[in-house]
Design a protein around this motif. Structure first.
Motif, short mmCIF file in Angstrom:
data_model
loop_
_atom_site.label_atom_id
_atom_site.label_comp_id
_atom_site.label_asym_id
_atom_site.label_seq_id
_atom_site.Cartn_x
_atom_site.Cartn_y
_atom_site.Cartn_z
N LEU A 263 39.98 35.06 29.54
CA LEU A 263 38.56 35.34 30.04
C LEU A 263 38.72 35.44 31.63
CD1 LEU A 263 35.22 35.40 29.72
CD2 LEU A 263 35.29 32.68 30.22
N LEU A 264 38.81 34.74 32.41
CA LEU A 264 39.00 35.14 33.76
C LEU A 264 39.55 35.83 34.52
CD1 LEU A 264 40.05 30.72 34.98
CD2 LEU A 264 37.53 31.95 35.35
N GLU B 157 40.10 38.48 32.84
CA GLU B 157 38.87 39.92 32.76
C GLU B 157 37.30 39.96 33.05
OE1 GLU B 157 38.96 39.16 28.05
OE2 GLU B 157 40.85 39.72 27.72
N GLU B 158 37.35 38.99 33.67
CA GLU B 158 36.01 38.80 34.49
C GLU B 158 35.76 38.91 35.44
OE1 GLU B 158 32.81 38.95 33.04
OE2 GLU B 158 34.22 39.00 30.51
N LEU B 159 36.78 38.37 36.37
CA LEU B 159 36.95 37.87 37.78
C LEU B 159 37.21 39.06 38.52
CD1 LEU B 159 37.62 34.01 37.65
CD2 LEU B 159 35.35 35.52 37.38
N ASP B 160 36.68 39.15 39.43
CA ASP B 160 38.17 40.09 40.24
C ASP B 160 38.00 38.53 41.24
OD1 ASP B 160 39.17 41.46 42.53
OD2 ASP B 160 37.90 43.55 42.92
N GLY B 161 39.17 38.87 42.12
CA GLY B 161 40.09 37.34 42.77
C GLY B 161 38.89 37.21 44.30
N GLU B 162 39.33 38.68 44.92
CA GLU B 162 38.68 39.15 46.17
C GLU B 162 37.36 38.69 45.88
OE1 GLU B 162 39.46 43.11 49.24
OE2 GLU B 162 38.88 43.04 46.45
N GLU C 254 44.53 37.00 38.96
CA GLU C 254 45.89 36.67 38.67
C GLU C 254 46.75 35.61 40.04
OE1 GLU C 254 49.94 37.07 36.39
OE2 GLU C 254 48.37 38.66 36.79
N ALA C 255 46.32 36.50 41.08
CA ALA C 255 46.90 35.46 42.55
C ALA C 255 46.82 34.13 43.35
CB ALA C 255 47.09 36.63 43.71
N LEU C 256 45.38 34.87 42.55
CA LEU C 256 43.95 33.68 42.68
C LEU C 256 44.42 32.39 43.09
CD1 LEU C 256 41.72 32.73 44.87
CD2 LEU C 256 40.41 33.48 43.49
N LEU C 257 44.33 32.88 40.88
CA LEU C 257 44.54 31.32 40.38
C LEU C 257 45.49 30.68 40.28
CD1 LEU C 257 43.07 33.78 36.98
CD2 LEU C 257 42.18 31.37 38.41
N LYS C 258 47.15 31.66 40.48
CA LYS C 258 48.14 30.63 40.98
C LYS C 258 47.98 29.90 42.11
CE LYS C 258 51.36 34.58 38.79
NZ LYS C 258 52.29 35.34 39.19
N PRO D 103 28.01 33.43 37.61
CA PRO D 103 27.64 32.05 36.60
C PRO D 103 27.82 31.76 35.49
CG PRO D 103 26.03 33.12 37.04
CD PRO D 103 26.83 34.29 38.26
N HIS D 104 27.84 33.01 35.32
CA HIS D 104 28.57 33.01 33.31
C HIS D 104 29.75 32.10 34.03
CE1 HIS D 104 30.05 36.44 34.54
NE2 HIS D 104 31.25 36.99 33.27
N VAL D 105 30.55 33.08 33.97
CA VAL D 105 32.40 32.09 34.03
C VAL D 105 32.12 30.73 34.70
CG1 VAL D 105 34.65 32.67 34.30
CG2 VAL D 105 32.88 34.48 34.32
#
Length: 104
Positions: free
Chosen positions: A31-32, A34-39, A70-74, A97-99
């Motif tokens: 979900l993260l 697919e839904e996010l842009d870490g930027e 993916e880089a942000l999550l790491k 907010p939904h995420v």
């Protein structure tokens, strides 16, 4: 937090997230991605001293939203057991907010 005398600022805490926080990210990984842009949240995390300037540049250097996320999550997964997860969710609430709700 440790103090970086060379730059005159505290360095973000490092280490693994709390187990329950890591589990929330891992169970919502797709979900993260697919839904996010870490930027879109990296600046807030830098401002809150959760990630370093190098971390922020590393995330922004990625070419696609999925790779940036993916880089942000790491980075977030290794941002320490302190306030990192809560600040991550707080930053998400502003843009996604939904995420953020899924991680709360």
């Amino acid at each position: 937090m440790s103090y970086n005398f060379a730059q005159g600022q505290e360095k973000p805490m490092r280490g693994k997230l709390k187990e329950q926080d890591e589990r929330k990210i891992r169970s919502n990984w797709m979900l993260l991605l697919e839904e996010l842009d870490g930027e879109h949240v990296v600046n807030q995390l830098y401002q809150k001293n959760i990630i370093t300037l190098d971390d922020m540049h590393q995330v922004k250097a990625e070419k696609t939203p999925r790779k940036r996320t993916e880089a942000l999550l790491k980075v977030v997964l290794h941002a320490g057991p302190g306030a990192a997860f809560n600040e991550f969710v707080s930053a998400l609430k502003e843009v996604y907010p939904h995420v953020a709700e899924k991680l709360s």
